[in-house]
Scaffold this active site. Structure first.
Site, PDB file in Angstrom:
ATOM      1  N   ASP A  15       0.976  -1.189  -0.028  1.00 33.74           N
ATOM      2  CA  ASP A  15      -0.005   0.131   0.062  1.00 33.74           C
ATOM      3  C   ASP A  15       0.834   1.043   0.063  1.00 33.74           C
ATOM      4  OD1 ASP A  15      -2.194   1.483  -0.049  1.00 33.74           O
ATOM      5  OD2 ASP A  15      -2.763   1.152   2.107  1.00 33.74           O
ATOM      6  N   ASP A  44      -2.863   4.786  -2.645  1.00 33.90           N
ATOM      7  CA  ASP A  44      -3.731   5.744  -2.003  1.00 33.90           C
ATOM      8  C   ASP A  44      -4.172   6.914  -2.542  1.00 33.90           C
ATOM      9  OD1 ASP A  44      -5.411   5.310   0.732  1.00 33.90           O
ATOM     10  OD2 ASP A  44      -4.485   7.516   0.853  1.00 33.90           O
ATOM     11  N   GLU A  53      -6.200   4.277  -6.202  1.00 31.65           N
ATOM     12  CA  GLU A  53      -7.282   4.746  -5.800  1.00 31.65           C
ATOM     13  C   GLU A  53      -7.616   6.107  -6.310  1.00 31.65           C
ATOM     14  OE1 GLU A  53      -9.304   4.624  -1.320  1.00 31.65           O
ATOM     15  OE2 GLU A  53      -7.441   5.717  -1.665  1.00 31.65           O
ATOM     16  N   HIS A 107     -11.576  -1.482   2.862  1.00 32.95           N
ATOM     17  CA  HIS A 107     -11.530  -1.002   4.555  1.00 32.95           C
ATOM     18  C   HIS A 107     -12.133   0.360   4.466  1.00 32.95           C
ATOM     19  CE1 HIS A 107      -8.534   1.267   2.179  1.00 32.95           C
ATOM     20  NE2 HIS A 107      -8.262   1.984   3.019  1.00 32.95           N
ATOM     21  N   ASP A 108     -12.696   0.804   3.526  1.00 33.17           N
ATOM     22  CA  ASP A 108     -13.326   2.306   3.695  1.00 33.17           C
ATOM     23  C   ASP A 108     -14.750   2.159   3.622  1.00 33.17           C
ATOM     24  OD1 ASP A 108     -11.187   3.832   4.564  1.00 33.17           O
ATOM     25  OD2 ASP A 108     -10.519   4.177   2.398  1.00 33.17           O
TER      26      ASP A 108
END
Length: 486
Positions: free
Chosen positions: A6, A112, A169, A244-245
């Site tokens: 990540d 991210d 993302e 995860h969000d």
């Protein structure tokens, strides 16, 4: 197995040595590594942030630093200051980080909020969208900024050098051409991106935690748009319902009762995994994990976004009990905690996540006793084993489900999600009942004469149900999905 790292390089922690140096003095060599701006002042002489951008975790996106008498930008938490990618040493450091992990053997990165790294250097005020607050969404000025693809090209050179994988993302992207510039195969930027349109589908007009409504046709339209666009333009999709969000898909998209939890989980797996693109399965999704209990008190929640929203609501509307109740309902539906409860490994105390005498960082979903990895692996009819079947089918019929085109079927139905995948003369139908009632589907009126071969069914073996789909009237049980060669 491949390992992806990540890569979080839009911002750092405020405990990062870079930021500690940056805030130590305006003359420090790291000062320009972050976005610092002087205050503005209103007519009364009151100090104001540089602009009206809102943080993704509520309130202003700017934090005053008393020591150096300037504001720093944080699009997320105050403890997450944004890096200044306009400053060449920042980009050089990011490239070194990438090479470090790739040299260690990492196979690529999940990047991210990578489309936030290029910001409009004028830092103008955002247009007023929500008249109730001074803080407005500034995504027009920091998402997909003017130098984004210049930066992506630099990242892409490193990725190509190592033959490494990338998925970016990218929130706030609805422009198909903007996405294509990032993922088109010959652009050498990113392999694919996570699009956010379908995970914003239930948000309110101004606020994620306001009630929002959507129809199945909305979800179908999103997938059709990106499936066909990417196929026609040599791009590639990243397929996901959960991360995860995000809350759990059985609650968010199927809105299934507990009675049909397993059926809904299998149906969602079918619809997602057989589309064009790379499927991403988030931890717990493969065993049917659901949202946190409706009974949770606020002291159970850990999500900073959720808690900041709650505290602001109590501050500005302390006596509005109706608003408080509405917010509590929305937290249970949308809080990021839904995807962050401890993994349900077994029926042992704490779901086997940690020892019986330890306390996890947040509460375990109490349904772990029935729905856990150990039980799912042993049950041949579990959601887990169905995921194995549907991914196995995708691999077996690779030409159709990986390389075939996508065509939506029964477009206007609010109860049926159906599409075909076709490669040359091979054509498969993916058909799902999106409700808790039994439906009859007229295959002939939707351009499907009959099922030549049933490949997969969410209730029974393909062989045992083939007769049910041999005519033109197909009965579909609650949340039943079927995959057939047509």
């Amino acid at each position: 197995m491949k390992l992806l790292m990540d890569l979080v390089v839009n911002h750092t922690s405020d405990q990062n040595e870079w930021f500690k140096q940056s805030r130590s003095s305006k003359d420090n060599e790291y000062r320009n590594w972050y976005v610092w701006k002087p205050a503005k002042y209103d007519e009364q002489g009151n100090r104001q942030p540089p602009n009206n951008w809102v943080s993704h975790f509520q309130g202003s996106a700017w934090e005053w630093d008393e020591h150096t008498q300037e504001y720093y930008l944080h699009l997320y938490a105050t403890e997450q200051p944004d890096l200044n990618w306009e400053h060449p040493p920042v980009r050089k450091a990011v490239h070194e980080i990438m090479r470090f992990w790739l040299d260690k053997g990492a196979d690529g990165f999940r990047m991210d909020v990578i489309n936030f790294v290029s910001k409009d250097q004028r830092f103008p005020d955002a247009p007023v969208k929500d008249p109730r607050t001074p803080w407005q969404w500034g995504d027009k000025y920091y998402a997909n900024g003017p130098r984004l693809h210049e930066y992506f090209q630099d990242l892409g050179k490193i990725l190509k050098e190592y033959d490494a994988f990338s998925v970016g993302e990218m929130p706030f992207v609805k422009d198909t051409e903007e996405v294509l510039r990032a993922v088109q195969f010959d652009r050498n930027e990113l392999n694919m991106i996570f699009n956010f349109e379908h995970v914003d589908i239930d948000h309110g007009t101004y606020d994620k935690f306001e009630p929002g409504s959507w129809k199945l046709t909305d979800l179908k339209a999103f997938f059709e748009r990106w499936q066909t666009f990417m196929y026609d333009n040599d791009g590639w999709n990243a397929l996901y319902f959960e991360n995860h969000d995000q809350p759990r898909s059985i609650d968010r998209y199927a809105q299934a009762s507990e009675k049909y939890r397993t059926e809904a989980g299998k149906m969602l797996a079918t619809i997602l995994a057989l589309k064009s693109g790379t499927p991403f399965v988030y931890q717990g999704q493969e065993i049917g994990t659901r949202n946190v209990p409706i009974e949770w008190d606020m002291d159970e929640y850990k999500d900073l976004d959720c808690l900041n929203h709650w505290h602001r609501l109590l501050k500005h509307r302390p006596d509005d009990k109706e608003a408080h109740q509405s917010a509590r309902r929305e937290y249970q539906k949308k809080s990021r905690d839904n995807g962050r409860t401890p993994v349900q490994w077994s029926s042992a105390p704490n779901a086997g996540f940690t020892g019986p005498n330890a306390k996890p960082w947040m509460s375990v979903n109490p349904d772990y006793v029935r729905f856990n990895a150990e039980a799912q692996v042993k049950d041949p009819k579990s959601i887990y084993n169905y995921w194995a079947s549907v991914l196995g089918l995708r691999k077996k019929y690779l030409d159709i489900f990986v390389y075939g085109n996508y065509e939506l079927v029964d477009r206007d139905s609010q109860e049926i999600f159906a599409y075909t995948r076709q490669y040359e003369d091979q054509k498969a139908l993916v058909l799902a009942n999106w409700t808790e009632k039994t439906l009859e589907w007229d295959s002939a009126s939707n351009g499907v004469k009959r099922a030549k071969e049933v490949l997969l069914n969410t209730y029974d073996s393909a062989e045992s149900v083939k007769e049910r789909f041999s005519g033109s009237k197909w009965e579909l049980r609650p949340f039943e999905a079927v995959v057939a060669i047509v």
